[in-house]
Design a protein around this motif. Sequence first.
Motif, PDB file in Angstrom:
ATOM      1  N   LYS B 121       0.698  -1.322   0.048  1.00  0.00           N
ATOM      2  CA  LYS B 121      -0.028   0.003   0.123  1.00  0.00           C
ATOM      3  C   LYS B 121       0.916   1.195   0.012  1.00  0.00           C
ATOM      4  O   LYS B 121       0.618   2.237  -0.720  1.00  0.00           O
ATOM      5  CB  LYS B 121      -0.968   0.003   1.325  1.00  0.00           C
ATOM      6  CG  LYS B 121      -2.390  -0.460   0.917  1.00  0.00           C
ATOM      7  CD  LYS B 121      -3.021   0.145   2.106  1.00  0.00           C
ATOM      8  CE  LYS B 121      -4.056  -0.894   2.978  1.00  0.00           C
ATOM      9  NZ  LYS B 121      -4.590  -0.531   4.071  1.00  0.00           N
ATOM     10  N   LYS B 122       1.823   1.332   0.761  1.00  0.00           N
ATOM     11  CA  LYS B 122       2.693   2.528   0.936  1.00  0.00           C
ATOM     12  C   LYS B 122       3.583   2.513  -0.291  1.00  0.00           C
ATOM     13  O   LYS B 122       3.705   3.750  -0.722  1.00  0.00           O
ATOM     14  CB  LYS B 122       3.745   2.033   2.048  1.00  0.00           C
ATOM     15  CG  LYS B 122       3.337   2.220   3.683  1.00  0.00           C
ATOM     16  CD  LYS B 122       4.462   2.212   4.411  1.00  0.00           C
ATOM     17  CE  LYS B 122       3.803   2.497   5.801  1.00  0.00           C
ATOM     18  NZ  LYS B 122       4.859   2.144   6.915  1.00  0.00           N
ATOM     19  N   GLN B 123       3.914   1.482  -1.003  1.00  0.00           N
ATOM     20  CA  GLN B 123       4.725   1.653  -2.452  1.00  0.00           C
ATOM     21  C   GLN B 123       3.775   2.191  -3.336  1.00  0.00           C
ATOM     22  O   GLN B 123       4.361   3.189  -3.984  1.00  0.00           O
ATOM     23  CB  GLN B 123       5.217   0.394  -2.642  1.00  0.00           C
ATOM     24  CG  GLN B 123       6.480  -0.279  -1.997  1.00  0.00           C
ATOM     25  CD  GLN B 123       7.473   0.697  -1.868  1.00  0.00           C
ATOM     26  OE1 GLN B 123       7.603   1.263  -0.832  1.00  0.00           O
ATOM     27  NE2 GLN B 123       8.245   0.927  -2.959  1.00  0.00           N
ATOM     28  N   THR B 124       2.560   2.042  -3.327  1.00  0.00           N
ATOM     29  CA  THR B 124       1.741   2.456  -4.281  1.00  0.00           C
ATOM     30  C   THR B 124       1.484   4.013  -3.886  1.00  0.00           C
ATOM     31  O   THR B 124       1.546   4.830  -4.797  1.00  0.00           O
ATOM     32  CB  THR B 124       0.215   1.776  -3.991  1.00  0.00           C
ATOM     33  OG1 THR B 124       0.440   0.419  -4.087  1.00  0.00           O
ATOM     34  CG2 THR B 124      -0.883   2.323  -5.160  1.00  0.00           C
ATOM     35  N   ARG B 127       4.641   5.806  -5.146  1.00  0.00           N
ATOM     36  CA  ARG B 127       4.704   6.072  -6.474  1.00  0.00           C
ATOM     37  C   ARG B 127       3.709   7.202  -6.947  1.00  0.00           C
ATOM     38  O   ARG B 127       3.991   8.109  -8.044  1.00  0.00           O
ATOM     39  CB  ARG B 127       4.348   4.699  -7.258  1.00  0.00           C
ATOM     40  CG  ARG B 127       5.395   3.830  -7.420  1.00  0.00           C
ATOM     41  CD  ARG B 127       5.474   2.619  -8.467  1.00  0.00           C
ATOM     42  NE  ARG B 127       4.722   1.787  -7.758  1.00  0.00           N
ATOM     43  CZ  ARG B 127       4.849   0.852  -6.796  1.00  0.00           C
ATOM     44  NH1 ARG B 127       6.021   0.505  -6.577  1.00  0.00           N
ATOM     45  NH2 ARG B 127       3.867   0.006  -6.388  1.00  0.00           N
ATOM     46  N   GLN B 128       2.657   7.252  -6.149  1.00  0.00           N
ATOM     47  CA  GLN B 128       1.580   8.220  -6.538  1.00  0.00           C
ATOM     48  C   GLN B 128       2.143   9.556  -6.228  1.00  0.00           C
ATOM     49  O   GLN B 128       1.981  10.437  -7.023  1.00  0.00           O
ATOM     50  CB  GLN B 128       0.358   8.104  -5.935  1.00  0.00           C
ATOM     51  CG  GLN B 128      -0.811   8.913  -6.199  1.00  0.00           C
ATOM     52  CD  GLN B 128      -1.920   8.827  -4.851  1.00  0.00           C
ATOM     53  OE1 GLN B 128      -2.035   7.988  -4.204  1.00  0.00           O
ATOM     54  NE2 GLN B 128      -2.450  10.062  -4.766  1.00  0.00           N
ATOM     55  N   LEU B 129       2.669   9.842  -5.166  1.00  0.00           N
ATOM     56  CA  LEU B 129       3.252  10.986  -4.580  1.00  0.00           C
ATOM     57  C   LEU B 129       4.377  11.194  -5.473  1.00  0.00           C
ATOM     58  O   LEU B 129       4.602  12.473  -5.807  1.00  0.00           O
ATOM     59  CB  LEU B 129       4.019  10.933  -3.201  1.00  0.00           C
ATOM     60  CG  LEU B 129       2.755  10.759  -1.975  1.00  0.00           C
ATOM     61  CD1 LEU B 129       3.482  10.359  -0.742  1.00  0.00           C
ATOM     62  CD2 LEU B 129       1.816  12.178  -2.120  1.00  0.00           C
ATOM     63  N   LYS B 164       7.960  15.602   2.051  1.00  0.00           N
ATOM     64  CA  LYS B 164       8.092  14.950   3.359  1.00  0.00           C
ATOM     65  C   LYS B 164       7.745  13.531   3.448  1.00  0.00           C
ATOM     66  O   LYS B 164       8.514  12.645   3.898  1.00  0.00           O
ATOM     67  CB  LYS B 164       7.578  15.798   4.473  1.00  0.00           C
ATOM     68  CG  LYS B 164       7.983  15.455   5.880  1.00  0.00           C
ATOM     69  CD  LYS B 164       7.437  16.219   7.121  1.00  0.00           C
ATOM     70  CE  LYS B 164       7.868  15.556   8.539  1.00  0.00           C
ATOM     71  NZ  LYS B 164       7.313  14.331   8.581  1.00  0.00           N
ATOM     72  N   GLU B 165       6.489  13.431   2.920  1.00  0.00           N
ATOM     73  CA  GLU B 165       5.849  12.161   3.148  1.00  0.00           C
ATOM     74  C   GLU B 165       6.693  11.278   2.248  1.00  0.00           C
ATOM     75  O   GLU B 165       6.789   9.851   2.368  1.00  0.00           O
ATOM     76  CB  GLU B 165       4.498  12.185   2.796  1.00  0.00           C
ATOM     77  CG  GLU B 165       3.495  10.774   3.063  1.00  0.00           C
ATOM     78  CD  GLU B 165       1.963  10.981   2.561  1.00  0.00           C
ATOM     79  OE1 GLU B 165       1.766  12.151   2.463  1.00  0.00           O
ATOM     80  OE2 GLU B 165       1.626   9.930   2.533  1.00  0.00           O
ATOM     81  N   ILE B 166       6.999  11.667   0.950  1.00  0.00           N
ATOM     82  CA  ILE B 166       8.048  10.832   0.214  1.00  0.00           C
ATOM     83  C   ILE B 166       9.227  10.245   0.896  1.00  0.00           C
ATOM     84  O   ILE B 166       9.680   9.323   0.946  1.00  0.00           O
ATOM     85  CB  ILE B 166       8.416  11.514  -1.124  1.00  0.00           C
ATOM     86  CG1 ILE B 166       7.386  11.872  -1.928  1.00  0.00           C
ATOM     87  CG2 ILE B 166       9.545  10.901  -1.930  1.00  0.00           C
ATOM     88  CD1 ILE B 166       7.379  12.746  -3.282  1.00  0.00           C
ATOM     89  N   GLY B 167       9.824  11.291   1.493  1.00  0.00           N
ATOM     90  CA  GLY B 167      10.945  10.709   2.354  1.00  0.00           C
ATOM     91  C   GLY B 167      10.737   9.698   3.336  1.00  0.00           C
ATOM     92  O   GLY B 167      11.386   8.822   3.701  1.00  0.00           O
TER      93      GLY B 167
END
Lengths: 339, 501
Positions: B121-124, B127-129, B164-167
């Motif tokens: 889920k996080k990977q998805t 990729r979206q971010l 930040k969330e991407i990080g």
Amino acid sequence: MSLVSGPGRAGETSGSLPDELQLTIEPHVRYIQSLDSRRDELEYWLTEHLRLNGLYWGLMALHLMGRPDALPRDETINFVLSCQHENGGFGAAPGHDAHMLYTVSAVQILAMIDALDELERRGKGRALVGSYIAGLQNTRTGTFAGDEFGEEDTRFLYGALNALSLLHMMDAVNVNKAVDYIVSCANFDGGYGVSPGAESHSGQIFTCLAALSIAKRIDLVDVDKLGRWLSERQVECGGLNGRPEKAEDVCYSWWVASSLAMIGRLHWIDGDKLKEFILRCQVCSVSADNSTEINARQDTKMGGFADRPGDMVDVFHTAFGLGGLSLLSFPDLEEVDPV
Amino acid sequence: MGPKIKAQPQAVAEPAIPVEYRTVKDKLEAEYLESRPYEVLKAKKGFGGMSAAEKSAYANYIFLETGVWKNWAASQQKDFWALVEKQKIPLPLPKPQPLGKDFRGRDLETYTPQEYQEYQKKQTRLRQLEAESKRWREIHIDGDERIEEFEEEESQEVEKQRRKEIGDLRGKAMGRYESDPTWDDVKPIPQDDGEGALAQIAYTDEYSEAMGYLRAIMAANEHTPRVLGLTEHIIGMNAAHYTVWLYRASTLFALNSSIAEELKWLNEVALVNQKNYQIWHHRQLLIDQLYTTISSSPSDLEELAKSELDFMMQMFAEDSKNYHVWSYRQYLVRKLDLFSSAPELASVEALLREDVRNNSAWSHRFFIVFSNPSYCTPTSKATEPDPAIPAIVIDRELNFAKAATFEAPQNQSPWNYLRGVLRKADRKLSTEEEFASQFVQDLEEDTVDIKSSHALDFLADVWEETGEVKKADRALTLLGDTFDRVRKNYWEWRRKALKKD
């Protein structure tokens, strides 16, 4: 090459010292060779602004140890030339601003490895280097700035004359004015400071005396008064300090001893005690049975000198420790010119 | 909460209860086998042991697995699929492939199925971010679309959060500048060391990122307020990088920034970087600049002198012999003409009261007293007599030095100072013989008592001056043999020189 400190810590031999301390060349050579391979340490990057100086100190140490080939000559020349700017001056590393200190180191390095011709062949030419240096002279006072921003220091004055003499371009500057300026830095106690009125300091005395030596005007020095002050720098443990009531430091073995040598007064201090002090600042220690061993606290087979026993080694103190020993005619070392 | 077994043929007698798999690898392997019930059955019973119906289902499974049915005629394919449907043969899943590692280096196959679901889920989300962030940059930096000022501000904040969330999702925060949309217009220039990629380690990342942005800023010759923040950041990590200071200074002046603010900031930097040249040169540049704007206002100048003195005293509280601070102080005395300033002399006296061995303070005292333009000959050097100096100044200084020698007789600074003052006054050393003699008792006896080797040295010079060679020789011999043996050679040289005279 860099002024990375460590990894070794200078030998702390608790208890009594062996009767005769020794100097073993090989670990010190390896220490200097290792410096450029320490790129994964933060210290390496934080000392980038000293890279060219570090290279000079390392080479100086290698030459003193009779191992001038221990660093690859071509790579050295390439690195030095990569620090040069359009104006002829050199920065500490590629991308750093040009500055007197690094320009001097660059010239000294090229001279030391007999590569000044490379300035013509691949660099911006000898004349441009000389004119960069000459352009930093303060025509009013005779002293020199470090860069276009104008910080002045007798270090820069000495550096300028040193490099210009190596380039055979002394006539590019007003030597008499520079000499006058040094004379105006003489203090009531016989020493010299960074500028007129500034406290006497062994490092600055070295720069002033060396500049006067290059200008062939040592006759302007009150030799006995200065020699008296310089010889007072030796403290009980045999080491030398830079100013009254300050701690001893191996680098003053060079600044003070070479200054004394320039005025012919090196014999005024206790050379044996100084040698002993310098040798105690090495990482490489000597065991009781007199076989050489690397201090067990380091898991590395490297040498180097620290400012005083027990501290972290670095290339600056390694060069000046060896320089001091060479002045004191230590066996196995090449003879050094105090200037 | 493992999934239920999907395949339901009669032949496979597996209980239909939920199975908890330990790891996602176990689960995938189980699913792999579950999608091949007849293969499993064959392995258990052997082909000969299977019923006719099972054999038929097994053959169809093989057709599925190999994909040969794709080569058949359409009608044949239709019959085949009807049969597969009837026999309830599941579609065989492909062989599980290695899942790789997460950003911490943990093998994903060791995740529990639930953890793995979360991970995916996080990977998805990541990729979206990343796609959104890429688009954001394209619009804001490369695109022609200009968004309303207000919206721009707001979306910058949103974009910042996004990065930040991407990080967080990557497990490695972006660098300070990479994560800040206001720096998107700068393309950092990496270190060019000509030797390919370096094995960078985590704690150098912050420094090398900032330097990359500075190189780019300098290449573009940008002098904007953000340069001050960037250089401050780098100086905080490495205060000795002279190029950074020079660029900061030129930016400050280009922006006409507040010198007072800069000085305040510089104080903090100086206090944590005691042995740094650049800070003091930077300070001089600032003062030179400030001076041009306040030189006509005596009260402003006085205020500056006071605040600078306060700051220097703060520095001296850390190290009262800091050479940089003292050199700067001499610069300031000249710049603001503080030679006759009462606080200047008073503060030097205070430092000497605190530590009478502070040679820097002695040296500074000599400088302010004997280069004071209000009474000194301007061309007089520190080492030569100056008849212009009032006797009252000379006597005050002699008394000051003498008082200090009583406090610490073996302290060389006041003795050197005393000689310096006598030289300025063009007085003979012998004028202070009586004073120096107080430190030496019974010179000629075995019971000789010396309170200060410097006094003995001073007296040796006095007696040389007055022609009392024997006494001078005795003093020098005592110095070399007993009181200053480390400099034996020096004292012997003096003895020889004595006899030559």
